[in-house]
Design a protein around this motif. Structure first.
Motif, mmCIF file in Angstrom:
data_model
loop_
_atom_site.group_PDB
_atom_site.id
_atom_site.type_symbol
_atom_site.label_atom_id
_atom_site.label_comp_id
_atom_site.label_asym_id
_atom_site.label_seq_id
_atom_site.Cartn_x
_atom_site.Cartn_y
_atom_site.Cartn_z
ATOM 1 N N ASN A 1 52.577 19.255 73.655
ATOM 2 C CA ASN A 1 52.118 20.209 74.680
ATOM 3 C C ASN A 1 51.811 21.542 74.018
ATOM 4 N N SER A 2 51.371 21.484 72.747
ATOM 5 C CA SER A 2 51.229 22.735 71.991
ATOM 6 C C SER A 2 50.231 23.676 72.644
ATOM 7 N N GLU B 1 56.074 24.252 79.141
ATOM 8 C CA GLU B 1 55.937 24.738 77.770
ATOM 9 C C GLU B 1 56.223 23.648 76.738
ATOM 10 N N SER B 2 57.386 23.013 76.889
ATOM 11 C CA SER B 2 57.844 22.164 75.791
ATOM 12 C C SER B 2 57.163 20.803 75.838
ATOM 13 N N PRO B 3 57.067 20.129 74.675
ATOM 14 C CA PRO B 3 56.503 18.778 74.699
ATOM 15 C C PRO B 3 57.429 17.836 75.466
ATOM 16 N N SER C 1 41.407 16.555 71.712
ATOM 17 C CA SER C 1 42.471 16.704 70.730
ATOM 18 C C SER C 1 43.571 17.629 71.254
ATOM 19 N N LYS C 2 43.205 18.692 71.945
ATOM 20 C CA LYS C 2 44.262 19.576 72.472
ATOM 21 C C LYS C 2 43.994 19.960 73.918
ATOM 22 N N HIS C 3 43.226 19.182 74.616
ATOM 23 C CA HIS C 3 42.998 19.549 76.016
ATOM 24 C C HIS C 3 42.848 18.288 76.872
#
Length: 1693
Positions: free
Chosen positions: A602-603, A611-613, A635-637
């Motif tokens: 969840n970066s 917040e946290s993974p 990749s991040k969304h």
């Protein structure tokens, strides 16, 4: 946006598949339109490139394509290597791409560094290149066609048409058992073999598969038993004393990637993994493989040596399903990872019986057992040792619930602790702790510190992996997902829930023991009775499996460990996941309820919830009412496509913001990149939860979204003709409706059902209905979910009308709603909704906002009952919605188009159903209110769930005629019965057997209705003509509907439904008689006419009697079968035949329980007329047979009795079952008696002959007993005359004189010749009953008395009715038979003068009529043949019976001829003449016949019975008759035959000479066919059997003919043949003289060698037509006869 609009304007006709691309989510972002020549169907994105599939199957690539030799910068470039193929799907990995063609072929291109393109030896593949998936298990190996591909960073997955997963590339994310990478050649992922995979997705370094839960439809696919690589068994079943463990936790020696230490950690997790539909086993025991016995684990984690921290550690680890390797567990350190729970073999499916027995052991009181389509999961139960209680109990209760729930959705009351101990870890025991939950290890003792510590540990928010969900969410989830276990009053209430609901357990929930007591409940498990259409509707029962790298928790198993094998994510098991997506380090699952679960890294906020993974799936945070229906991960969304408030879809974005600076950061070395990104993220460049993209409304109707790298893509359509909007609206409405139904189910229905007091509050019956209703609701809900999923899939891919299931399979929807509505109506009528209000008030409180919100009720302060009613009826309003949306879709098409027609048809079906269900709701409410006001006592007996009120006469509108002054008569008309209620009693008249007739008013002046029921007829008076008309119409309509079976559909009688005709007066119905009499308590089922059984039906009495057949006017009449049990013999009497007025009447067969069978006529229920009785044991050949006449059930008249045991046959008269009158007896030893009988004995005068011709004529007193005067004649003509006494065959006493007549010639004439036949029944008196029967069939009282036309009418009727009966049994009817019947339907002309033509027509008609037993004449002939054979076959074949046998045939002929003359009155009588037609006589005069007399008499045909009827009768009677002749002529034939044999030894010429044939008649040459055609051969002295050969051959045919006329014809032909031969010899015309002819004919007779010539001669003589005797035939016959005698006396010299 301006530029975009312009560009779209240039693009001609770009209405569908428009592609928009953008990065990030900030307000300044504007999507670009990418222009392509055709609509885009699918997009796949890598990190820096993308692949497009357009209509027509072409593929384009865009972005950075370093593998291409010459990269043309700019827009999309077509992949020309695929130009010849039609591509149906594309996929993109980080740096490679794939495509699937129409025929299932795979093409790969791009980076191949890790073998991800499946082509060895190349680091990059510039152009699409075919890759073959070859299944080496088949012989010969076959190529596997593929449905879809998914690509990751270093691997590729393919989903085959057989729904199996194939993988290639590198890394543990392949899920293959290999030690070396890369894997160039595609291999099957064995771990998923035998499962039905729906979809695959690839993250950068992990893989996901969406799998259909194993259900009944997968049982056909044999699961793979053994692992291909290490040959170990994949599934195992370990049988303990009181439980069974099944596991599919097989694990191969791991691949090369993991180190030893990692392996140690990883193996246990796999060892613990159980079958997909089972929770993880928490247990420390390790049962080892049979091949490597490992020591049992003996460490006890809760012993004093284990420090507390260790225990806590272990507990957490256990909760996550991983076994920790603590120091106190020595075996876990050992090599090879035997800390795993390794297991022993059994197949995947244990046999049903084992499962049943096991579950039976577990349950106390299973109330319902419903099948879920799951694996036969058994309760996994902990082995051996206690582990830490709280975690274990959590997992365990969950385990119990899910495992048993999968298979048996049943209600278990709280199980006693003792029962619970069977499958709790042995350490958990009961104690007085307030929570009721403690555990002590065996041998440790219940020390308080331990207990306190355990309670503390329970406070710790450590929950098992099945329920690792944040506290804030637990409460809201509670509404959606059921609680598997609640503890109360120190008893364990274990809930076993159906597989369709997730299991959440946390100590906090376990502590909530203060809630009202709940009961476990089964809402019909989905998959049970969904209208069996797994193939039609998409499945919602899915599991998500994951494998590969897990450092970010992207596998969802609650840890960060890698998995080499696919593993089921338990917590998603019943979430109805319909789609999965994977980003670089995170995973997404979309459910049918439009929720998104996300887990992993969840970066950048890409999970959309915190917040946290997260290492287990959690719900993404979206505001209320947002229903997501497409997801994609970059990749991040994360991109989400959802329904908002308007029809147009909206897009949410969650994850990293794409900055302009990204270009530089990408250029950095991989090592620094992450630092940069982290800084950037900390700077706040990402979304904490999903945000709405403001520009999505400008994109049109988005049908799917794609994410990859940092890019986002949306495909949209313009709304042409409103079609796209209508499709979207239909899908959105269905999704919204599904969510609504799910909410009602989980927030209202289930909590109510779980109330423990509910069944006592509602009562067992109503509670049962509520359960059925809940089940139906659940099914409806499930079907809606499936439909929503299919509509969503249609939006994503096709967007056309053809694939709409609601058109092709409207029936599934209509039936489900229909059934639901019926059940709901029944529930309402039984007062269910009313009864539910109190429990609802108690449960939801006085102000039920929840109810009000869910039922969409807008009133102020509505009543709870109304709210509940609105809630339950909510689904029914949706049908109208279907109709509206389908109509809206239809308006997008031309009226004449096929689509318009189909949409319009479906629309009208739904509209019609909507109206109908509204009407049924009104009926149910009307009926419910009626019961509320109805006096209580009768309600219980009359109130039935399906019964609806039509009208009632409480307003005195209807009264009973002639009722007493103070009597109360209340008539209530329901949809299935008319009830007549009186003061304390009531009577129910079922409508199916109710007839109503209006009584004309002019006669009575009253408004009467006559009611007819099977046992009562009464008159009702209406108060006015209006009331009379209303009741008449209501009753008629209701009866009509009850008959057509429409009771459930159109129960209400709407006045506006047009003029309704009255129901048919003839109908089919079932009824049980209640009044005393013959039919008391009998049940009749069949046709009725005006209150009486009429037509075919079945009548059953309670004592076991059954009649099946025709009825007339309430009585058995026509053809029928009757069975009556015989109590004494414990078998049935069985009758099959005709009836009249309720009694057996006509022909029939009665099989008695004793084994006797009577076949014949009945009258008034008794045997009467002609019949045959066979008695004796069933399976032996019957010891006796009687055939003859019966009168009033007794043998009376002429009959033949064959006593097979004694070997005697009696033919004579009977009276009252006794032999009485004259008769004949023959025995198998050749004795023959004829004489008088009295009282069943030979008594009076008689004649007795024995085989050797010894004869006694005189008095008898008993069977074979001589007594009185008589004459005994020896075979040699000596005789005794005097008085005799004694039994024949033993010693006789004689007083009398002995004569030897032929010594004295003077006494010659005194020779005693016994004349037989005087003392037997004359042939005219035999079988009279048979003829009487035939006459009566023709409608005559006695023979010849009756009307000719009536007889023909009766024949026609008999033929038709018999044909009908036979049509039911076609096997009886042969083709020729049916042709005969057809030709008999034409009645020949039977009046007017008889000419030769008419005579021939009559003759042919008789031949056909006698050929079928369905014609009265045919029946007569068949019976006569039967009786004749009965008489003269077997013991009856006695030569002394010959004269009687011949006379009997003659008498038959005369009597049948009488009937024929009755039918054809103009036929001349016996010996009468019919003139032959004479037109062609002149032509026939031949030159040689000039000497014919000038006035020759006109030729005539003499009519005789023998000429007309013998051809029909004799062939059938020939065998027994000829046998008698042969016996009679035995001696003479013997002499004749010896002579024939001797004379035939001579050669032809010698024989001719011997017989005195004149030389001129001797043939000189004979024609032979052998050497050459037509050649002649000299007759030599040695020639034999050659002369007159053709005549000889002709004469031999005499034995193959039956009737005398045919035999005479043969003789005539023989003469003609002789004449012809002699004429050719003499070359001139020639007239025979007898002296010349006789020797030649004698020669022919000798050479013909006819065996029984004497019998043939006698037969011709006896039965010859008298008119022939003196003609030509007569002379020829005399010649033959003379030859016969001549041969006998021939002396050979």
């Amino acid at each position: 946006m301006e530029s975009q609009r312009k560009s779209s304007g240039d693009d001609d006709g770009g209405e569908r598949g428009l592609l928009h691309t953008w990065k990030g989510y900030s307000c300044s972002v504007t999507p670009e339109r990418m222009l392509l020549p055709r609509p885009v169907l699918q997009v796949a994105l890598g990190i820096r490139h993308g692949v497009l599939l357009v209509e027509g199957g072409q593929v384009y690539s865009f972005g950075e394509l370093p593998w291409k030799q010459s990269q043309v910068p700019g827009g999309p470039t077509q992949e020309c290597a695929l130009s010849g193929q039609r591509v149906v799907a594309v996929a993109a990995g980080s740096f490679h791409s794939g495509a699937v063609t129409e025929d299932g072929g795979v093409h790969m291109w791009g980076d191949n560094g890790a073998g991800q393109c499946g082509l060895s030896g190349l680091s990059a593949v510039p152009n699409p290149t075919p890759v073959a998936l070859v299944d080496s298990d088949t012989v010969p190996p076959q190529t596997v066609p593929v449905l879809e591909l998914a690509c990751g960073e270093q691997h590729t997955l393919a989903l085959s048409v057989k729904r199996e997963v194939w993988a290639w590339g590198s890394g543990c994310q392949l899920g293959l058992n290999v030690a070396t990478f890369p894997v160039w050649k595609p291999q099957k992922v064995e771990h998923l073999a035998g499962r039905y995979v729906l979809q695959v997705a690839c993250g950068a370094l992990h893989s996901l598969a969406l799998v259909r839960c194993l259900g009944s439809q997968d049982v056909q696919r044999p699961p793979v038993d053994k692992c291909r690589h290490c040959n170990q068994l994949l599934y195992t079943m370990t049988d303990k004393e009181d439980h069974v463990i099944i596991s599919d936790g097989h694990y191969c020696p791991p691949g090369a990637e993991l180190t030893k230490d990692e392996r140690k950690l990883e193996a246990p997790a796999h060892g613990l993994k159980t079958s997909p539909s089972e929770p993880v086993l928490s247990s420390h025991t390790s049962t080892s493989h049979s091949d490597s016995p490992a020591p049992q684990t003996s460490a006890d984690p809760s012993s004093d040596s284990a420090p507390v921290q260790d225990l806590e550690k272990e507990e957490t680890a256990l909760a996550n399903g991983v076994l920790p390797c603590s120091d106190s567990d020595p075996t876990a350190q050992s090599e090879g990872g035997s800390g795993a729970v390794s297991v022993v073999k059994s197949s995947l499916y244990p046999d049903e019986q084992a499962v049943k027995d096991y579950l039976k052991k577990l349950t106390d009181n299973t109330q319902t057992e419903a099948k879920t389509g799951g694996l036969h999961s058994l309760l996994p139960s902990a082995v051996g040792l206690a582990s830490s209680p709280s975690a274990t109990l959590n997992t365990l209760v969950a385990s119990c619930a899910s495992a048993v729930g999968e298979r048996v959705a049943s209600t278990y009351e709280a199980l006693s602790l003792k029962k619970m101990m069977n499958y709790l870890p042995s350490g958990v025991s009961r104690s007085g702790a307030p929570t009721g939950l403690t555990g002590t290890a065996p041998g440790v003792g219940d020390n308080t510190t331990e207990r306190v510590r355990q309670e503390d540990s329970m406070q710790g928010k450590k929950s098992s992996s099945t329920g690792d969900i944040r506290e804030e969410e637990a409460e809201s989830m509670r509404r959606r997902l059921s609680l598997p276990g609640l503890l109360s009053q120190g008893r364990y209430a274990v809930h076993l829930l159906s597989s369709s609901y997730a299991l959440l357990l946390s100590p906090r929930l376990l502590r909530k023991a203060v809630r009202p007591r709940m009961r476990a409940v089964a809402l019909t498990p989905l998959g049970a009775a969904v209208p069996e259409a797994p193939e039609v509707l998409p499945t919602l029962q899915t599991e998500v499996w994951s494998w590969g790298h897990g450092e970010h928790g992207q596998l969802g198993h609650g840890d960060n460990l890698a998995r080499l094998k696919p593993l089921c994510i338990k917590s998603l098991n019943s979430k109805e996941v319909v789609r999965v997506a994977a980003g670089a380090g995170h995973s997404l699952a979309l459910t049918a309820q439009s929720q998104v679960f996300s887990w992993g890294s969840n970066s950048s906020g890409q999970l959309g919830h915190m917040e946290s993974p997260s290492t287990i799936p959690r719900l993404a945070k979206l505001s209320e009412g947002i229903r997501v229906w497409d997801v994609s991960a970059g990749s991040k969304h994360t991109l989400l496509l959802a329904d908002g408030d308007c029809i147009q879809p909206i897009i949410y974005y969650s994850g990293q913001q794409a900055k302009e600076t990204e270009e530089e950061s990408e250029a950095k070395e991989p090592g620094h990149q992450e630092e940069g990104e982290e800084k950037q993220e900390r700077a706040g460049g990402y979304t904490p939860q999903p945000v709405l993209l403001p520009f999505c409304m400008h994109l049109g109707y988005v049908s799917s979204v794609f994410a990859g790298g940092k890019r986002c893509v949306a495909l949209s359509d313009r709304n042409v003709m409103g079609f796209i909007a209508s499709l979207h609206e239909l899908a959105a409405a269905e999704r919204k409706f599904y969510c609504k139904l799910c909410n009602i189910k989980t927030q209202i229905i289930r909590p109510l059902l779980e109330l423990e007091s509910l069944s006592s509050t509602l009562g067992q019956v109503t509670f049962g209905f509520l359960q059925i209703l809940a089940g139906q609701f659940s099914l409806l809900c499930h079907m809606t979910g499936q439909h929503a999923a299919s509509l969503t899939a249609n939006l994503r891919r096709g967007r056309d009308v053809k694939s709409l299931l609601i058109l092709d399979h409207a029936g599934i929807f209509l039936d489900s709603y229909n059934e639901y509505c019926s059940t709901l109506g029944n529930f309402q009528v039984m007062g269910g909704i009313q009864a539910l209000t109190k429990p609802s008030l108690d449960f939801f409180g006085k102000s039920p906002e929840l109810l009000q919100r869910l039922s969409e009720c807008s009133e102020e302060n509505p009543a709870v009952a109304d709210l509940l009613s609105a809630l339950f009826y909510l689904p029914i309003n949706h049908i109208h919605e279907y109709g509206r949306l389908l109509l809206k879709l239809a308006t997008c098409f031309e009226v004449c188009s096929d689509e318009y027609q189909r949409l319009q048809d479906s629309c009208s079906k739904f509209e019609a159903l909507s109206l109908q269900l509204k009407r049924r709701r009104k009926d149910a409410e009307y009926t419910f209110h009626f019961w509320k006001s109805f006096p209580g006592k009768m309600t219980d007996s009359l109130r039935k769930p399906h019964r609806r009120l039509i009208c009632e006469s409480s307003n005195k509108a209807l009264t009973l005629q002639n009722a007493g002054r103070f009597s109360v008569n209340w008539f209530i008309l329901f949809n299935d019965a008319l009830v007549h209620a009186q003061f304390s009693t009531h009577h129910v008249f079922p409508l199916a057997t109710l007839w109503v007739e209006p009584i004309p008013e002019e006669n009575t002046g009253t408004y009467g209705l006559k009611m007819i029921t099977p046992e009562e007829t009464f008159t009702l008076l209406a108060s006015s003509p209006m009331e009379k008309a209303k009741w008449l119409r209501s009753i008629n309509q209701t009866v009509d509907q009850a008959l057509s079976g429409a009771t459930h559909d159109k129960t209400s009688v709407s006045p506006g439904s047009g003029p309704k005709l009255e129901p048919p007066i003839s109908r089919t119905a079932s009824y049980t008689f209640y009044k005393d009499g013959r039919l008391k308590e009998a049940t009749y089922e069949g046709r009725w006419l005006a209150g009486k059984p009429n037509g075919r039906g079945v009548l059953k009495w309670p004592d076991g009697r059954i009649y099946t057949g025709e009825f007339k006017n309430g009585l058995e009449d026509g053809f029928g079968e009757f069975t009556a049990p015989n109590k004494a013999l414990n078998k049935n009497d069985h009758y099959q035949g005709h009836w009249k007025d309720g009694k057996m009447h006509g022909l029939g067969t009665y099989r008695y329980a004793s084994g006797e069978v009577y076949d014949g006529s009945f009258q008034d229920g008794m045997r009467h007329g002609h019949g045959m009785l066979r008695s004796g044991k069933l399976n032996t050949s019957s010891p006796s047979v009687f055939i003859g006449q019966w009168v009033q059930d007794k043998k009376t008249g002429y009959g033949v009795f064959d006593d097979i045991t004694k070997g005697e046959k009696y033919m004579g008269m009977w009276q009252d079952h006794l032999r009485q009158g004259t008769g004949v007896v023959v025995t198998q030893f050749g004795l023959y008696y004829e004489g008088t009988f009295k009282d069943n004995k030979m008594m009076g005068t008689g004649i007795l002959l024995s085989e050797d011709d010894t004869t006694y004529e005189g008095e008898f007193s008993d069977d074979w007993t001589l007594n009185g005067k008589g004459v005994l004649t020896m075979a040699n003509s000596d005789y005794l005359e005097g008085s005799f006494g004694g039994e024949w065959g033993s010693s006789l006493k004689v007083t009398g004189s002995y004569f030897k007549p032929h010594l004295f010639d003077a006494d010659k004439e005194k020779t005693h010749v016994v004349k037989l036949g005087r003392l037997c029944v004359c042939s005219e008196d035999k079988w009279q009953a048979v003829f009487v029967e035939c006459w009566s069939q023709l409608g005559c009282e006695t023979s010849g008395q009756g009307e000719n036309w009536k007889a023909w009418e009766n024949i026609a009727v008999a033929l038709t009715t018999n044909r009908w009966q036979i049509q039911d049994r076609p096997e009886i009817l042969s083709r020729s038979h049916s042709r005969t019947l057809e030709s008999l339907e034409v009645i020949p002309q039977h009046v007017g003068p008889i000419t030769m033509d008419r005579y021939h027509i009559i003759r042919l008609y008789l031949i056909k009529a006698c050929d079928t037993p369905l014609h009265p004449l045919g029946r007569l002939v068949e019976t006569l043949v039967a009786v004749y054979r009965m008489t003269y076959v077997g013991v009856g074949a006695n030569r002394r019976l010959l004269p009687q046998a011949v006379n009997e045939i003659k008498s038959y002929l005369n009597r049948i001829f009488q009937i024929v003359r009755f039918l054809f009155p103009d036929l001349p009588e016996e010996g009468g003449q019919i003139p032959e037609p004479t037109t062609n006589l002149p032509d026939q005069k031949e030159p040689g016949s000039t000497d014919a007399p000038p006035q020759s008499p006109k030729p005539v045909r003499v009519v005789s019975c023998s000429a007309l009827l013998l051809p029909v009768l004799l062939p059938r009677l020939y065998p027994p008759l000829f046998t008698l002749y042969a016996l009679d002529k035995e001696k003479e034939d013997g002499v004749y035959w010896d002579c024939v044999l001797r004379l035939n030894k001579q050669a032809d010429l010698a024989l001719l000479a011997f017989l005195g044939v004149q030389q001129k008649f001797w043939p000189v040459t004979i024609s032979v066919c052998m050497p050459a055609l037509g050649e002649k051969q000299q007759v030599l002295s040695s020639t034999k059997d050659a002369c007159f050969a053709s005549a000889v051959e002709t004469l031999q045919q005499i034995s193959t003919t039956f009737t005398p006329s045919d035999k005479l014809q043969v003789i005539q032909l023989t003469f003609e043949e002789i004449t012809q031969e002699v004429q050719s010899l003499l070359k001139q015309d020639f007239l025979w003289s007898m002296d010349d002819l006789f020797p030649v004919f004698l020669y022919v007779v000798l050479r013909a060698r006819i065996r029984n010539l004497g019998s043939e001669v006698s037969l011709i003589e006896d039965l010859m037509d008298p008119s022939v005797q003196h003609g030509e035939h007569g002379i020829m016959f005399t010649t033959l006869k003379a030859c016969y005698y001549q041969i006998q006396h021939e002396k050979i010299t």
